[in-house]
Design a protein around this motif. Structure first.
Motif, PDB file in Angstrom:
ATOM      1  N   ARG A 147      38.945  39.638   5.716  1.00  0.00           N
ATOM      2  CA  ARG A 147      37.483  39.758   5.712  1.00  0.00           C
ATOM      3  C   ARG A 147      36.943  39.934   4.294  1.00  0.00           C
ATOM      4  N   GLU A 148      37.644  40.725   3.485  1.00  0.00           N
ATOM      5  CA  GLU A 148      37.152  41.039   2.140  1.00  0.00           C
ATOM      6  C   GLU A 148      37.530  39.997   1.099  1.00  0.00           C
ATOM      7  N   HIS A 149      38.689  39.344   1.288  1.00  0.00           N
ATOM      8  CA  HIS A 149      39.205  38.479   0.216  1.00  0.00           C
ATOM      9  C   HIS A 149      39.428  37.020   0.635  1.00  0.00           C
ATOM     10  N   GLY A 150      39.332  36.714   1.925  1.00  0.00           N
ATOM     11  CA  GLY A 150      39.682  35.385   2.391  1.00  0.00           C
ATOM     12  C   GLY A 150      38.706  34.307   1.939  1.00  0.00           C
ATOM     13  N   PRO A 151      39.129  33.039   2.083  1.00  0.00           N
ATOM     14  CA  PRO A 151      40.374  32.560   2.682  1.00  0.00           C
ATOM     15  C   PRO A 151      41.591  32.892   1.807  1.00  0.00           C
ATOM     16  N   LEU A 152      42.705  33.239   2.484  1.00  0.00           N
ATOM     17  CA  LEU A 152      43.940  33.593   1.781  1.00  0.00           C
ATOM     18  C   LEU A 152      45.132  33.017   2.534  1.00  0.00           C
ATOM     19  N   GLY A 153      46.198  32.741   1.764  1.00  0.00           N
ATOM     20  CA  GLY A 153      47.453  32.333   2.363  1.00  0.00           C
ATOM     21  C   GLY A 153      48.252  33.548   2.811  1.00  0.00           C
ATOM     22  N   PRO A 154      49.274  33.355   3.651  1.00  0.00           N
ATOM     23  CA  PRO A 154      50.062  34.478   4.157  1.00  0.00           C
ATOM     24  C   PRO A 154      50.701  35.321   3.058  1.00  0.00           C
ATOM     25  N   GLY A 155      51.174  34.680   1.998  1.00  0.00           N
ATOM     26  CA  GLY A 155      51.796  35.424   0.907  1.00  0.00           C
ATOM     27  C   GLY A 155      50.815  36.334   0.197  1.00  0.00           C
ATOM     28  N   GLU A 156      49.615  35.813  -0.081  1.00  0.00           N
ATOM     29  CA  GLU A 156      48.583  36.637  -0.724  1.00  0.00           C
ATOM     30  C   GLU A 156      48.162  37.791   0.178  1.00  0.00           C
ATOM     31  N   ILE A 157      48.056  37.508   1.474  1.00  0.00           N
ATOM     32  CA  ILE A 157      47.667  38.560   2.421  1.00  0.00           C
ATOM     33  C   ILE A 157      48.723  39.657   2.425  1.00  0.00           C
ATOM     34  N   THR A 176      44.530  34.773  15.293  1.00  0.00           N
ATOM     35  CA  THR A 176      44.022  33.404  15.427  1.00  0.00           C
ATOM     36  C   THR A 176      43.895  33.022  16.896  1.00  0.00           C
ATOM     37  N   GLN A 177      44.899  33.393  17.702  1.00  0.00           N
ATOM     38  CA  GLN A 177      44.860  33.094  19.132  1.00  0.00           C
ATOM     39  C   GLN A 177      43.677  33.768  19.814  1.00  0.00           C
ATOM     40  N   TYR A 178      43.274  34.932  19.298  1.00  0.00           N
ATOM     41  CA  TYR A 178      42.172  35.659  19.907  1.00  0.00           C
ATOM     42  C   TYR A 178      40.848  35.428  19.176  1.00  0.00           C
ATOM     43  N   ASN A 179      40.812  34.352  18.411  1.00  0.00           N
ATOM     44  CA  ASN A 179      39.555  33.878  17.819  1.00  0.00           C
ATOM     45  C   ASN A 179      38.907  34.898  16.896  1.00  0.00           C
ATOM     46  N   LEU A 180      39.746  35.691  16.232  1.00  0.00           N
ATOM     47  CA  LEU A 180      39.247  36.593  15.199  1.00  0.00           C
ATOM     48  C   LEU A 180      39.387  35.963  13.819  1.00  0.00           C
ATOM     49  N   LEU A 181      40.400  35.114  13.651  1.00  0.00           N
ATOM     50  CA  LEU A 181      40.635  34.412  12.394  1.00  0.00           C
ATOM     51  C   LEU A 181      40.778  32.926  12.665  1.00  0.00           C
ATOM     52  N   THR A 182      40.523  32.131  11.629  1.00  0.00           N
ATOM     53  CA  THR A 182      40.806  30.699  11.679  1.00  0.00           C
ATOM     54  C   THR A 182      41.962  30.401  10.732  1.00  0.00           C
ATOM     55  N   ALA A 183      42.726  29.386  11.056  1.00  0.00           N
ATOM     56  CA  ALA A 183      43.845  28.962  10.213  1.00  0.00           C
ATOM     57  C   ALA A 183      43.631  27.496   9.847  1.00  0.00           C
ATOM     58  N   GLU A 184      43.590  27.205   8.555  1.00  0.00           N
ATOM     59  CA  GLU A 184      43.390  25.842   8.079  1.00  0.00           C
ATOM     60  C   GLU A 184      44.570  25.425   7.216  1.00  0.00           C
ATOM     61  N   GLY A 185      45.001  24.170   7.376  1.00  0.00           N
ATOM     62  CA  GLY A 185      46.082  23.655   6.554  1.00  0.00           C
ATOM     63  C   GLY A 185      47.415  23.650   7.281  1.00  0.00           C
ATOM     64  N   THR A 186      48.419  23.061   6.635  1.00  0.00           N
ATOM     65  CA  THR A 186      49.765  23.009   7.190  1.00  0.00           C
ATOM     66  C   THR A 186      50.464  24.343   6.957  1.00  0.00           C
ATOM     67  N   SER A 187      51.698  24.439   7.431  1.00  0.00           N
ATOM     68  CA  SER A 187      52.426  25.703   7.295  1.00  0.00           C
ATOM     69  C   SER A 187      52.640  26.081   5.833  1.00  0.00           C
ATOM     70  N   ARG A 188      52.705  25.085   4.930  1.00  0.00           N
ATOM     71  CA  ARG A 188      52.950  25.383   3.512  1.00  0.00           C
ATOM     72  C   ARG A 188      51.707  25.867   2.785  1.00  0.00           C
ATOM     73  N   ASP A 189      50.562  25.297   3.134  1.00  0.00           N
ATOM     74  CA  ASP A 189      49.344  25.661   2.400  1.00  0.00           C
ATOM     75  C   ASP A 189      48.285  26.279   3.317  1.00  0.00           C
ATOM     76  N   ARG A 190      48.727  26.891   4.390  1.00  0.00           N
ATOM     77  CA  ARG A 190      47.797  27.452   5.364  1.00  0.00           C
ATOM     78  C   ARG A 190      47.016  28.605   4.765  1.00  0.00           C
ATOM     79  N   GLU A 191      45.731  28.653   5.111  1.00  0.00           N
ATOM     80  CA  GLU A 191      44.880  29.764   4.691  1.00  0.00           C
ATOM     81  C   GLU A 191      44.138  30.306   5.906  1.00  0.00           C
ATOM     82  N   TYR A 192      43.927  31.620   5.861  1.00  0.00           N
ATOM     83  CA  TYR A 192      43.255  32.304   6.964  1.00  0.00           C
ATOM     84  C   TYR A 192      41.899  32.809   6.498  1.00  0.00           C
ATOM     85  N   ALA A 193      40.921  32.681   7.404  1.00  0.00           N
ATOM     86  CA  ALA A 193      39.567  33.162   7.123  1.00  0.00           C
ATOM     87  C   ALA A 193      38.994  33.742   8.410  1.00  0.00           C
TER      88      ALA A 193
END
Length: 342
Positions: free
Chosen positions: A279-289, A314-331
Motif C-alpha cells: 500500500r505504501e510503496h507499491g507496485p513492488l516485486g516479491p523480492g523488494e516486498i 491476490t485471490q481475495y482481490n486485495l492486491l493485483t499481480a502484473e507481469g510474469t513470474s520473473r518480473d511480477r509486481e504487486y499493487a
C-alpha cells in the motif's frame, strides 16, 4: 419485504445446493466410510473465492449428521485460528475438552494427546482456509488420527501443498480432491432466485435485476448474495416493497467494500505488514516486498511464505499481480475500477 433474513446471510447453508450435485456426491462418497465406523480419506476442496467451498462442506456434513446419529462435526476457520495451538484448541473446545486447558501454558503436545485420547463419536473436522495455517503440522496431527475425518478447504491445491513438509505432500496429493470452478452467470442467477423465493416477498426484484447482479459478481456467489442482501436491507429500511435499480447500484459498491474490509480484517499480523508495504510503496516485486518486510518485523517468514501471502491476497482481490513470474509486481486493488451493476 424480507420474509426470512437467514437465507441472505453469508454463512447460510441452504437445504439444496444449486449446480453442485457432482461435488456433493463426490464429497459424500469420501465421508461415507465414517457412517460405518471406518476411517475416511482426507478430502481437499479447492476453488476460487465465492465458488461455494465452505457451503459444500457444511452442507454435506450437516446431511451426514441428519443420517447418522453418532457423528460430530467441527468447523475451524484457519484464517482466524491460524496457529497450531489455536486450531487444536478450537477442535477440542467444540468437542467440550478444554475445561482445564490454559491458553498461555498448555503445550501443543498435550493438545495432540487429548485428541489422541478422544473416544467420542467419529468426527469430521473442516479446516477452512487451510492454506492460512502458519504451522501446517496440525494437518499431520489430524491426518494420523483415525477417529477424525478431515476436509481441507483452500483456494489452490498447490498453495496448500507448498507449505507442508515431505511427510504430508504425498498424502495430500493422494487425497480425494473436490475441485470447484467459478459459477457461470446463469448458475449464479439460479442461486439468487432460490434465495429470493425463500427470503423475499414475491416481485421484490425482477429476473433482469438478478441477472445484472450475477453478471457483476463475475462468478463469486458470496459477492452476488452480498449485493442482494445489501439491496434488500436498504429497501427494507426505506419501507419500500421493491428493490429499485438505484438501490442495486449502491448495493454493488457497498457489498464489495464490506467483503474487502472483512478480508482485510482477517489478515494475520504478518500478512497485514506485507499488505501495508504494498500500500505504501507499491507496485513492488516479491523480492523488494520481502526486503521491506524483513526490516519491519522481528521474526520474518521466508520468501516462499511471503509469496504465499501475496498469492492469497491476490485471490481475495486485495492486491493485483502484473507481469510474469520473473518480473511480477504487486499493487493495491483500486476499488474504483470494479464494475458496478448497471
Amino acid at each position: 419485504m424480507i420474509r426470512d433474513a437467514r437465507v441472505l446471510r453469508a454463512g447460510f447453508v441452504p437445504r439444496e445446493i444449486e449446480h453442485r450435485d457432482a461435488e456433493v456426491n463426490h464429497l459424500s462418497s469420501v465421508l461415507d466410510p465414517i457412517t460405518e465406523g471406518e476411517p475416511a480419506d482426507t478430502a481437499l476442496v479447492t476453488g476460487p473465492s465465492g465458488a461455494g467451498k465452505t457451503c459444500l462442506a457444511k452442507f454435506v456434513t450437516e446431511r451426514l449428521r441428519e443420517e447418522v446419529l453418532d457423528i460430530e462435526t467441527v468447523y475451524v476457520n484457519c484464517w482466524r485460528n491460524y496457529t497450531r495451538f489455536r486450531t487444536l484448541y478450537q477442535i477440542l473446545d467444540t468437542l467440550g475438552k478444554t475445561i482445564d486447558i490454559h491458553r498461555q501454558s498448555t503445550p501443543h503436545d498435550e493438545l495432540v494427546e487429548r485428541l489422541q485420547q478422544y473416544d467420542g463419536p467419529r468426527t469430521v473436522v473442516i479446516l477452512d482456509e487451510a492454506d492460512q495455517l502458519e504451522n501446517p503440522d496440525v494437518l499431520y496431527d489430524l491426518h494420523s488420527l483415525p477417529q477424525f475425518g478431515l476436509i481441507c478447504i483452500a483456494n489452490s491445491e498447490e498453495d496448500l501443498i507448498a507449505r507442508v513438509d515431505d511427510r504430508l505432500v504425498s498424502r495430500l496429493r493422494s487425497s480425494e480432491h473436490v475441485r470447484m470452478d467459478k459459477y457461470h452467470v446463469d448458475q449464479l442467477q439460479d442461486i439468487l432466485a432460490a434465495r429470493v423465493r425463500r427470503g423475499l416477498d414475491p416481485d421484490a426484484i425482477t429476473d433482469a435485476q438478478l441477472r445484472r447482479i450475477a453478471d457483476a459478481a463475475a462468478g463469486d456467489a458470496r459477492l452476488a448474495i452480498g449485493i442482494l442482501r445489501t439491496a434488500a436491507s436498504a429497501a427494507d429500511r426505506r419501507g419500500t416493497d421493491r428493490i429499485t435499480d438505484e438501490l442495486l447500484l449502491d448495493a454493488a459498491s457497498d457489498a464489495r467494500d464490506s467483503i474487502r474490509q472483512t478480508n482485510l480484517d482477517s489478515l494475520t499480523p504478518h500478512q497485514r505488514v506485507v499488505y501495508d508495504i504494498v500500500r505504501e510503496h507499491g507496485p513492488l516485486g516479491p523480492g523488494e516486498i520481502h526486503d521491506h518486510y524483513t526490516d519491519e518485523v522481528e521474526d520474518p517468514r521466508t520468501k516462499r511464505t511471503v509469496r504465499n501471502y501475496l498469492s492469497k491476497m491476490t485471490q481475495y482481490n486485495l492486491l493485483t499481480a502484473e507481469g510474469t513470474s520473473r518480473d511480477r509486481e504487486y499493487a493495491l486493488v483500486d476499488p474504483a475500477t470494479t464494475s458496478p451493476t448497471q
